[in-house]
Design an enzyme around this catalytic site. Structure first.
Site, PDB file in Angstrom:
ATOM      1  N   GLY A 179       0.802  -1.230   0.000  1.00  0.00           N
ATOM      2  CA  GLY A 179       0.000   0.000   0.000  1.00  0.00           C
ATOM      3  C   GLY A 179       0.833   1.278   0.000  1.00  0.00           C
TER       4      GLY A 179
ATOM      5  N   GLY B  31       5.885  24.977   6.693  1.00  0.00           N
ATOM      6  CA  GLY B  31       5.305  24.664   5.391  1.00  0.00           C
ATOM      7  C   GLY B  31       3.789  24.700   5.441  1.00  0.00           C
TER       8      GLY B  31
ATOM      9  N   ALA C  87       7.014  20.077   7.063  1.00  0.00           N
ATOM     10  CA  ALA C  87       6.170  19.613   5.947  1.00  0.00           C
ATOM     11  C   ALA C  87       6.443  20.504   4.739  1.00  0.00           C
ATOM     12  CB  ALA C  87       4.699  19.664   6.352  1.00  0.00           C
TER      13      ALA C  87
ATOM     14  N   GLY D  22       7.515  19.298   1.772  1.00  0.00           N
ATOM     15  CA  GLY D  22       7.391  18.595   0.497  1.00  0.00           C
ATOM     16  C   GLY D  22       8.003  17.212   0.526  1.00  0.00           C
TER      17      GLY D  22
ATOM     18  N   ASP E  69       4.895   8.778  -7.819  1.00  0.00           N
ATOM     19  CA  ASP E  69       5.641   9.894  -7.223  1.00  0.00           C
ATOM     20  C   ASP E  69       7.090   9.972  -7.703  1.00  0.00           C
ATOM     21  OD1 ASP E  69       3.441  10.518  -5.718  1.00  0.00           O
ATOM     22  OD2 ASP E  69       4.431  10.371  -3.767  1.00  0.00           O
TER      23      ASP E  69
ATOM     24  N   HIS F  52     -32.545  18.639  -5.361  1.00  0.00           N
ATOM     25  CA  HIS F  52     -32.684  19.614  -4.289  1.00  0.00           C
ATOM     26  C   HIS F  52     -33.131  18.899  -3.014  1.00  0.00           C
ATOM     27  CE1 HIS F  52     -33.516  23.359  -2.245  1.00  0.00           C
ATOM     28  NE2 HIS F  52     -34.680  22.838  -1.864  1.00  0.00           N
TER      29      HIS F  52
END
Ligand SMILES: Cc1cc2nc3c(=O)[nH]c(=O)nc-3n(C[C@H](O)[C@H](O)[C@H](O)COP(=O)(O)OP(=O)(O)OC[C@H]3O[C@@H](n4cnc5c(N)ncnc54)[C@H](O)[C@@H]3O)c2cc1C
Length: 467
Positions: free
Chosen positions: A39, A181, A271, A273, A314, A446
Site C-alpha cells: 500500500g 510549510g 512539511a 514537500g 511519485d 434539491h
C-alpha cells in the site's frame, strides 16, 4: 529463477494498481515490496491514516463545539488519544490487508524485500534476513514513490521535530505545534492537532498557503483556517531549530532577509514537500536517467531511457498524488498489454481534506492569465445554498472557470463542505469537453450541496438563481 512479463518494484497506489491491471490483462506479474505491509506511503503513512485522523478529530470538534446548535447536548467530550490512534492503525491495517487480498486474488506473486535492478530484465530481491532471489522479467516498473524532504540544518527526530509520519503518532496533544510549510500535508495534520487542542502556527516561505492552488481560493481558505484558530507567519523562513527535552526553539527570519525572531514550540512538523525515492535501486549502474530533482525521466508512455524499464507515480514528474499514481499504473499496464493506456493530466483532481475541504481540477485563474486565455468566472457561495444553510456549513464557495469564446469548462475550485466529492462532477464534465452551460442545464437534486456547482455554472453567464 522465475520469469515474469512484469516485475513491479514498490506496492504503493502506483505499483499495486499497475499489478492488478496487468494481471487482469493476462500478464504474468510479480511485485517487490520492502515494507511489511503493501500500500506504500498512501496506505501506511499517508492518505489513509491522515484521513482517519481527520475524520475522528472532526467528529471530536463537532461534538465539543457544534452539536449544541443542533439541540444535542453531550457535555465536554473526553479525548482518548490512544484509542483514536488505534482507530487510525485499524484503518491502515484494514486497507493494507485489502491490498494483500487483491494481489492474491489476481494471482500476483508478492516478494517481500528490497528490490534492485541488476541489469535490464533482472531484479534482485534482498529479504530482511539477507537472503537474495533474482527475478527475471521482460519489463521492470519502478514504482518506488517518494520520501519526506528534510530542511537543511533541521534534524527530524520524530519526537519533537517530526515529519508527517511522526505527526500521525504523537503521544500527546502538543500545547504549541508549529508547522514549517503551509502545504496540503501540513495543513491537514495541523488541523487534526488543532481540533484536538493544540495551538497551531504555520510558518510559510511564500506569501500564501497552498502553492499551486487557485490564489483566490487559497486566500479564502486561509481566512477560514484563521477563524478556526490557526495562526500564520507568511513570507518567513525557519533558519534554525534547537530541540531540548522541553521543546523546540525556532529561529525565524523574513523570507526576504531581515531581523530574526524566535518561536517556542512543543512539537515542530516539517512539511516542506516530498522527493522521489530511488535509493539502492541500482539506477546509476543500469544507466536510468534522472532529472535535476531526482525524478526518473520518462517519455509520454512511462518508458525510461533504458529499454524494458518503466516508471510511474511519485518517482516521476507530475503531482505527487495517489490517484495520479494509480491512473499511471493502469495506463502503463494497458500499454504493455498492447492497449491504448492514457492519463489526462489536465483533469487530475486535487483535494485538501480539512474542514471545510478544498478541491480543484483543471486550470487556475493564474494559469489562464499566464497562458493568455480569455475566461469567464462563475462563483457561488455556500451561504446561498439551501442544504448548506440548513446544515450550518456555509463556509466557502464554488468557482467555475470557462473559456470566454467557447464556454468550455477549463477549471473549477471549491472551498466548502464535501468539496472533495463535488469536484468530480466538474472532472467528468471536463473529460467530456462540457461547457458551463451543459453543467448549468443538468438537473441537480434539491436540496444538495451539488446545487452550488450548478449555480456556479449558471453564474458564468451571470444568471445564478439564488444569489
Ligand atoms: C501524510 C500524507 C498524506 C497524503 N495524503 C494524500 C491524499 O489524501 N491523497 C493523495 O492523493 N495523496 C496523498 N498523499 C500522497 C500519496 O501518498 C502519494 O502520492 C502516493 O503514495 C504515491 O504512490 P506511489 O505508488 O508512487 O509511491 P508510494 O506510495 O510511496 O509507494 C512506494 C513503495 O515502494 C516501496 N519501495 C521503495 N523502494 C523500494 C525497493 N528498492 N524495493 C522494494 N520496495 C521499495 C516503498 O516501501 C513503498 O511502499 C499523502 C502523502 C502523505 C505523506
Amino acid at each position: 529463477m522465475s520469469t515474469y512479463d512484469l516485475v513491479i518494484i514498490g506496492t504503493g497506489p502506483g505499483g499495486y494498481v499497475c499489478a492488478i491491471r496487468a494481471a487482469q490483462l493476462g500478464l504474468k506479474t510479480a511485485v517487490v515490496e520492502k515494507r511489511k505491509a503493501h500500500g506504500g506511503t498512501c496506505l501506511n503513512v499517508g492518505c489513509i491514516p491522515s484521513k482517519a485522523l481527520l475524520h475522528a478529530s472532526h467528529l471530536f470538534e463537532e461534538a465539543a463545539h457544534h452539536f449544541g446548535a443542533f439541540g444535542i447536548e453531550v457535555g465536554t467530550p473526553n479525548l482518548d488519544l490512544k484509542k483514536m490512534l488505534a482507530f487510525k492503525d485499524q484503518a491502515i491495517e484494514g486497507n493494507t490487508k485489502g491490498v494483500e487480498f487483491l494481489l492474491k486474488k489476481n494471482k500476483i506473486d508478492a516478494h517481500h524485500g528490497t528490490g534492485r535492478i541488476v541489469a535490464p530484465g533482472k531484479v534482485e530481491v534482498t529479504a530482511e534476513d539477507g537472503a537474495t532471489t533474482t527475478l527475471e522479467a521482460k519489463n521492470i516498473v519502478i514504482a518506488t514513490g517518494s520520501e519526506v524532504t528534510a530542511l537543511p540544518g533541521i534534524a527530524i527526530d520524530e519526537k519533537r521535530i517530526v515529519s508527517s509520519t511522526g505527526a500521525l503518532d504523537l503521544e500527546a496533544v502538543p500545547e504549541h505545534l508549529v508547522l514549517i510549510g503551509g502545504g496540503v500535508i501540513g495543513l491537514e495534520l495541523g488541523s487534526v492537532w488543532r481540533r484536538l487542542g493544540a495551538k497551531v502556527t504555520v510558518i510559510e516561505y511564500l506569501d500564501r498557503i497552498l502553492a499551486g492552488i487557485d490564489a483566490d481560493t487559497a486566500k479564502q481558505f486561509q481566512k477560514i483556517l484563521a477563524k478556526q484558530g490557526m495562526s500564520f507567519k507568511l513570507s518567513s523562513k525557519v533558519t534554525k531549530a534547537e530541540a531540548t527535552d522541553a521543546g523546540v526553539t525556532l529561529t525565524v527570519e523574513p523570507a526576504a532577509g531581515g531581523e530574526a525572531t524566535t518561536l517556542d514550540a512543543d512539537v515542530v512538523l516539517v512539511a516542506v514537500g516530498r522527493r522521489p525515492y530511488t535509493d539502492g535501486l541500482g539506477l546509476d549502474e543500469v544507466g536510468v536517467a534522472r532529472d535535476e530533482k531526482g525524478r526518473v525521466v520518462t517519455d509520454g508512455h512511462y518508458a525510461t531511457n533504458v529499454p524494458g524499464i518503466w516508471a510511474i507515480g511519485d518517482v516521476i514528474a507530475g503531482p505527487m498524488l495517489a490517484h495520479k499514481a494509480e491512473d499511471e499504473g493502469v495506463a502503463l499496464a494497458e500499454l504493455l498489454a498492447g492497449k491504448g493506456g492514457h492519463v489526462n493530466y489536465g483533469v487530475i483532481p486535487n483535494v485538501v481534506y480539512t474542514y471545510p475541504e478544498v478541491a480543484a481540477v483543471g486550470a487556475t485563474e493564474e494559469d489562464l492569465k499566464a497562458q493568455g486565455v480569455a475566461y469567464n468566472v462563475g462563483k457561488f457561495p455556500f451561504t446561498a445554498n439551501g442544504r448548506a444553510k440548513a446544515n450550518l456549513m456555509t463556509d466557502g464557495f464554488v468557482k467555475i472557470l470557462a473559456d470566454a469564446k467557447t464556454d468550455r469548462v477549463l477549471g473549477a475550485h471549491i472551498v466548502g463542505p464535501e468539496a472533495g466529492n463535488l469536484i468530480h462532477e466538474i472532472a467528468v464534465a471536463m473529460e467530456f469537453g462540457a461547457s458551463s452551460e451543459d453543467v448549468a442545464r443538468t438537473c441537480h437534486a434539491h436540496p444538495t450541496l451539488a446545487e452550488a456547482v450548478k449555480e456556479a455554472a449558471l453564474a458564468v453567464e451571470k444568471r445564478a438563481l439564488h444569489m
